[in-house]
Design a protein around this motif. Structure first.
Motif, PDB file in Angstrom:
ATOM      1  N   ASN A   1      25.324  39.328  19.173  1.00  0.00           N
ATOM      2  CA  ASN A   1      24.536  40.167  18.071  1.00  0.00           C
ATOM      3  C   ASN A   1      24.313  41.439  18.456  1.00  0.00           C
ATOM      4  O   ASN A   1      24.011  42.105  17.371  1.00  0.00           O
TER       5      ASN A   1
ATOM      6  N   PHE B   1      22.594  42.227  14.377  1.00  0.00           N
ATOM      7  CA  PHE B   1      23.253  41.068  13.715  1.00  0.00           C
ATOM      8  C   PHE B   1      23.837  41.749  12.266  1.00  0.00           C
ATOM      9  O   PHE B   1      25.118  41.268  12.013  1.00  0.00           O
TER      10      PHE B   1
ATOM     11  N   LEU C   1      27.409  43.095  12.578  1.00  0.00           N
ATOM     12  CA  LEU C   1      28.275  42.231  13.309  1.00  0.00           C
ATOM     13  C   LEU C   1      29.795  42.125  12.518  1.00  0.00           C
ATOM     14  O   LEU C   1      29.872  41.899  11.190  1.00  0.00           O
TER      15      LEU C   1
ATOM     16  N   GLN D   1      32.991  41.760  18.269  1.00  0.00           N
ATOM     17  CA  GLN D   1      32.837  40.623  19.330  1.00  0.00           C
ATOM     18  C   GLN D   1      34.070  40.628  20.255  1.00  0.00           C
ATOM     19  O   GLN D   1      33.550  40.732  21.542  1.00  0.00           O
TER      20      GLN D   1
END
Length: 217
Positions: free
Chosen positions: A39, A43, A46, A51
């Protein structure tokens, strides 16, 4: 020395039930299971690309095993595709065909509003509250197509046959096209909460951890 990572799913965190369970099991055998918070930094911004970059920044030249759950499973698959130090991946209900399966479950009006307004609240299981997510999450994920995952490496998929979020058939289709992938069906839903001991037995065997006197539960 081999390094081990666990990647949590969408709107979850490194303190999820599966993460804590597996981290505890690894610790009892004297291994560190690295559980990054995907996160970070927030978040709302995102993206799948973020990631990937976040975990890649933590990789070294040492051989690495990655365990991923749901969207974390898809992340693990792409890490293995892009980084040769990833030697094995264990995928728990991986989010293959994610957008094709997830977006149709959203109300069409809500989906249109999300795109027009640029942000939409989603329930975040770590925070136990709703958090906004930018539409850029969808636009970014559209660039990552499962058919480009072609690296041959030991891959084990554990997927519940009653998965209500990512259909078991998605993993079945993925494995059918890749002879290096083993798919093990479990009688469970997406959370896999009732098969923790089965997951651990499969993980310990697949990763070749020395079980020692580790007790089952």
């Amino acid at each position: 020395m081999t390094r081990y990572f666990y990647l949590h799913g969408f709107a979850s965190g490194p303190e999820s039930a599966k993460a804590k369970y597996l981290r505890g099991r690894f610790q009892r055998l004297g291994f560190d299971l690295i559980c990054p918070d995907l996160n970070e930094p927030e978040f709302s911004s995102l993206t799948f690309s973020r990631q990937i970059r976040q975990v890649e920044a933590q990789l070294t030249d040492e051989p690495t095993v990655v365990i991923g759950s749901s969207l974390g499973g898809l992340t693990a698959a792409w890490l293995a595709e892009r980084n040769l130090q990833v030697m094995k991946v264990l995928l728990l209900a991986p989010a293959f065909e994610f957008l094709a399966q997830w977006l149709p479950r959203l109300d069409p009006l809500a989906l249109e509003q999300w795109q027009q307004q640029g942000s939409r609240p989603f329930y975040h299981w770590r925070d136990r509250d709703f958090r906004p997510l930018h539409w850029g999450f969808v636009e970014d994920l559209q660039q990552w197509q499962d058919e480009h995952l072609k690296r041959s490496l030991p891959t084990l998929i554990l997927h519940g046959t009653a998965d209500e979020v990512i259909d078991f058939a998605a993993s079945d289709r993925y494995a059918a096209q890749r002879p290096w992938v083993t798919l093990q069906p479990l009688i469970s839903d997406h959370a896999l909460g009732n098969v923790s001991s089965q997951i651990w037995r499969a993980c310990r065997q697949f990763v070749n951890l020395d079980a020692g006197d580790c007790a089952e539960s």
